[in-house]
Scaffold this active site. Structure first.
Site, PDB file in Angstrom:
ATOM      1  N   LEU A  15     -65.678 117.242 -45.898  1.00  0.00           N
ATOM      2  CA  LEU A  15     -65.455 117.049 -44.454  1.00  0.00           C
ATOM      3  C   LEU A  15     -63.959 117.064 -44.127  1.00  0.00           C
ATOM      4  O   LEU A  15     -63.501 117.816 -43.268  1.00  0.00           O
ATOM      5  CB  LEU A  15     -66.088 115.715 -44.039  1.00  0.00           C
ATOM      6  N   SER A 108     -59.652 104.545 -46.918  1.00  0.00           N
ATOM      7  CA  SER A 108     -60.747 104.303 -45.969  1.00  0.00           C
ATOM      8  C   SER A 108     -60.560 102.920 -45.359  1.00  0.00           C
ATOM      9  O   SER A 108     -60.034 102.010 -46.017  1.00  0.00           O
ATOM     10  CB  SER A 108     -62.068 104.342 -46.722  1.00  0.00           C
ATOM     11  N   SER A 109     -61.057 102.746 -44.142  1.00  0.00           N
ATOM     12  CA  SER A 109     -60.907 101.449 -43.479  1.00  0.00           C
ATOM     13  C   SER A 109     -61.755 100.364 -44.147  1.00  0.00           C
ATOM     14  O   SER A 109     -61.597  99.186 -43.833  1.00  0.00           O
ATOM     15  CB  SER A 109     -61.262 101.561 -41.999  1.00  0.00           C
ATOM     16  N   CYS A 110     -62.626 100.738 -45.097  1.00  0.00           N
ATOM     17  CA  CYS A 110     -63.424  99.696 -45.777  1.00  0.00           C
ATOM     18  C   CYS A 110     -62.616  98.930 -46.814  1.00  0.00           C
ATOM     19  O   CYS A 110     -63.141  98.011 -47.445  1.00  0.00           O
ATOM     20  CB  CYS A 110     -64.683 100.279 -46.388  1.00  0.00           C
ATOM     21  N   TYR A 137     -66.591 101.083 -53.632  1.00  0.00           N
ATOM     22  CA  TYR A 137     -65.766 102.152 -53.053  1.00  0.00           C
ATOM     23  C   TYR A 137     -64.427 101.577 -52.581  1.00  0.00           C
ATOM     24  O   TYR A 137     -63.364 102.151 -52.820  1.00  0.00           O
ATOM     25  CB  TYR A 137     -66.531 102.755 -51.885  1.00  0.00           C
ATOM     26  N   LYS A 141     -60.602 102.529 -53.585  1.00  0.00           N
ATOM     27  CA  LYS A 141     -59.664 102.990 -52.545  1.00  0.00           C
ATOM     28  C   LYS A 141     -58.401 102.111 -52.523  1.00  0.00           C
ATOM     29  O   LYS A 141     -57.305 102.599 -52.288  1.00  0.00           O
ATOM     30  CB  LYS A 141     -60.366 102.980 -51.177  1.00  0.00           C
ATOM     31  N   HIS A 180     -73.260 109.204 -43.387  1.00  0.00           N
ATOM     32  CA  HIS A 180     -72.781 108.137 -42.512  1.00  0.00           C
ATOM     33  C   HIS A 180     -73.623 108.151 -41.226  1.00  0.00           C
ATOM     34  O   HIS A 180     -74.429 109.054 -41.009  1.00  0.00           O
ATOM     35  CB  HIS A 180     -71.304 108.345 -42.189  1.00  0.00           C
TER      36      HIS A 180
HETATM   37  O1  GFB Z   1     -71.753 104.963 -41.284  1.00  0.00           O
HETATM   38  P1  GFB Z   1     -72.342 103.913 -42.139  1.00  0.00           P
HETATM   39  O2  GFB Z   1     -73.316 104.359 -43.162  1.00  0.00           O
HETATM   40  O3  GFB Z   1     -71.245 103.101 -42.889  1.00  0.00           O
HETATM   41  O4  GFB Z   1     -73.131 102.867 -41.205  1.00  0.00           O
HETATM   42  P2  GFB Z   1     -70.295 101.823 -42.671  1.00  0.00           P
HETATM   43  C1  GFB Z   1     -72.563 102.311 -40.051  1.00  0.00           C
HETATM   44  C2  GFB Z   1     -73.592 101.436 -39.324  1.00  0.00           C
HETATM   45  O5  GFB Z   1     -74.591 102.300 -38.774  1.00  0.00           O
HETATM   46  C3  GFB Z   1     -74.312 100.427 -40.202  1.00  0.00           C
HETATM   47  C4  GFB Z   1     -75.878 101.767 -39.068  1.00  0.00           C
HETATM   48  O6  GFB Z   1     -74.478  99.231 -39.465  1.00  0.00           O
HETATM   49  C5  GFB Z   1     -75.675 101.085 -40.426  1.00  0.00           C
HETATM   50  O7  GFB Z   1     -76.723 100.172 -40.702  1.00  0.00           O
HETATM   51  N1  GFB Z   1     -76.896 102.837 -39.068  1.00  0.00           N
HETATM   52  C6  GFB Z   1     -77.914 102.936 -38.179  1.00  0.00           C
HETATM   53  C7  GFB Z   1     -76.994 103.861 -39.927  1.00  0.00           C
HETATM   54  N2  GFB Z   1     -78.713 103.977 -38.481  1.00  0.00           N
HETATM   55  C8  GFB Z   1     -78.147 104.577 -39.562  1.00  0.00           C
HETATM   56  C9  GFB Z   1     -78.513 105.725 -40.333  1.00  0.00           C
HETATM   57  O8  GFB Z   1     -79.510 106.393 -40.086  1.00  0.00           O
HETATM   58  N3  GFB Z   1     -77.673 106.057 -41.364  1.00  0.00           N
HETATM   59  C10 GFB Z   1     -76.551 105.328 -41.657  1.00  0.00           C
HETATM   60  N4  GFB Z   1     -75.765 105.733 -42.682  1.00  0.00           N
HETATM   61  N5  GFB Z   1     -76.198 104.222 -40.956  1.00  0.00           N
HETATM   62  C11 GFB Z   1     -69.089 102.983 -44.617  1.00  0.00           C
HETATM   63  C12 GFB Z   1     -68.860 102.646 -46.046  1.00  0.00           C
HETATM   64  O9  GFB Z   1     -69.543 101.817 -44.035  1.00  0.00           O
HETATM   65  O10 GFB Z   1     -67.953 103.406 -43.935  1.00  0.00           O
HETATM   66  C13 GFB Z   1     -68.044 103.643 -46.741  1.00  0.00           C
HETATM   67  O11 GFB Z   1     -70.113 102.500 -46.677  1.00  0.00           O
HETATM   68  C14 GFB Z   1     -66.912 104.199 -45.908  1.00  0.00           C
HETATM   69  O12 GFB Z   1     -67.536 103.008 -47.863  1.00  0.00           O
HETATM   70  C15 GFB Z   1     -67.301 104.480 -44.486  1.00  0.00           C
HETATM   71  O13 GFB Z   1     -65.843 103.317 -45.906  1.00  0.00           O
HETATM   72  C16 GFB Z   1     -66.149 104.893 -43.630  1.00  0.00           C
HETATM   73  O14 GFB Z   1     -69.366 102.029 -41.531  1.00  0.00           O
HETATM   74  O15 GFB Z   1     -71.080 100.563 -42.617  1.00  0.00           O
END
Ligand code: GFB
Length: 322
Positions: A15, A108-110, A137, A141, A180
């Site tokens: 990406l 990453s912001s995490c 992760y 990072k 994501h």
């Molecule tokens: O984008 P995401 O997977 O990562 O999830 P993080 C963000 C929020 O969206 C969480 C919700 O609260 C998820 O529960 N969500 C709702 C979903 N529906 C969905 C779905 O269908 N798929 C996904 N994936 N999420 C990541 C880190 O955290 O951020 C990585 O795991 C990285 O390490 C990235 O730093 C930038 O924002 O929670």
């Protein structure tokens, strides 16, 4: 950097890497180096050092890694920590061995604590416990930041780190088990519309707050930082504006499948309650994002539809060939 500089984009097919490639091409850089996974295993120091010795890059964008959303992070911890630790270590070390002029490492912001004060300034690093769903992760990072700082301190290397917020855009991963949230929502509402389903499942409660930056804005920021930033501290890259997952889901719903109901699956994790970056340091350096979220989601959805059409066409051609 001059138009003829030898620039290596580690992770060019991802990406972020593909967005940096587009940007470099647009700016007229003619000497951009890449290597596919098959050509170069970035986790292998001997291979990476050999590649640097043979190709002698002057500038390196270190944007390679094993990445994924909340589910991939929590179910594949070993891959997330091992791959990323190794990739950061090998590339930073080879950049030192072979005298790279400047290296930009992307984190990453995490990296910030789960309960960090919002908006999160760069100084929040290592002030508290991490969010468990992505701590593996995050540790890798953070190690990447420290690598750049250590080589800067001991060897005087111009290695810098940027910490982007949640990213989205063309070439994102739309696979529901590893993506994501933003590409997942596009995929889910699109598939629901195709299937004529009434409701779409959203993970968690919908209350977590997230900030989103279009990857073309990030690529622009990376070039800006490569040219104008040279500090020991990492620097945040984002918009400084966030919204709830529910609001995000409503935006995607209104664009892709208006009228669909949202169903929140609270057995799935929420992750960090809030994660919005303080971007004053970046703004002070003279950079601002230009792609508004609504516009970015719409263009990403157009890109997604084009991919779907292309892959349907390819399947059609395959069927005829068979
Ligand atoms: O984008 P995401 O997977 O990562 O999830 P993080 C963000 C929020 O969206 C969480 C919700 O609260 C998820 O529960 N969500 C709702 C979903 N529906 C969905 C779905 O269908 N798929 C996904 N994936 N999420 C990541 C880190 O955290 O951020 C990585 O795991 C990285 O390490 C990235 O730093 C930038 O924002 O929670």
């Amino acid at each position: 950097m001059t138009p003829a500089s030898r620039i290596y984009v580690a992770g060019h097919a991802g990406l972020v890497g593909s967005a940096i490639m587009r940007r470099l091409e647009r700016e007229g850089f003619t000497n951009v180096l890449t290597a596919t996974r098959r050509q170069l295993d970035l986790r292998d120091q001997a291979e990476v050092s050999h590649w640097f010795k043979s190709n002698r890059p002057e500038y390196v964008f270190l944007v390679a890694g094993t990445v994924g959303g909340i589910m991939a992070n929590s179910t594949r911890p070993a891959e997330f920590i091992y791959d990323n630790l190794m990739i950061h270590g090998t590339v930073v070390h080879a950049a030192h061995q072979y005298d790279v002029t400047k290296l930009l490492y992307l984190g990453s912001s995490c990296i910030y604590p789960r309960q960090a004060t919002q908006p999160i300034t760069e100084d929040e690093l290592l002030t508290g416990p991490l969010e468990p769903t992505n701590e593996w992760y995050a540790i890798a990072k953070i190690a990447g930041i420290k690598l750049c700082q250590a080589y800067r301190q001991q060897y005087g290397r111009d290695f810098i780190s940027a910490m982007p917020t949640n990213l989205y855009g063309p070439n994102d991963n739309f696979d529901l088990t590893s993506s994501h949230v933003l590409p997942a929502l596009i995929r889910k509402f699109h598939d629901a519309r195709e299937a004529g389903a009434n409701s779409v499942e959203i993970w968690g409660t919908g209350s977590p707050m997230r900030e989103f930056l279009h990857v073309d804005d990030l690529a622009d920021a990376c070039l800006h930082l490569m040219q104008h930033y040279s500090e020991h501290s990492h620097i945040n890259v984002g918009t400084g504006v966030d919204l709830s997952i529910r609001e995000l889901a409503e935006k995607v719903r209104d664009l892709v499948y208006p009228g669909a109901d949202l169903h929140f699956d609270t057995t799935k994790p929420d992750g960090t309650p809030r994660k919005v970056l303080d971007v004053s340091r970046l703004r002070a350096s003279g950079w601002e994002p230009t792609i508004a979220l609504d516009e970015g989601i719409a263009s990403t959805y157009r890109w997604f539809l084009q991919q779907e059409a292309d892959s349907a066409e390819r399947r059609g051609i395959d069927t005829i060939a068979v």
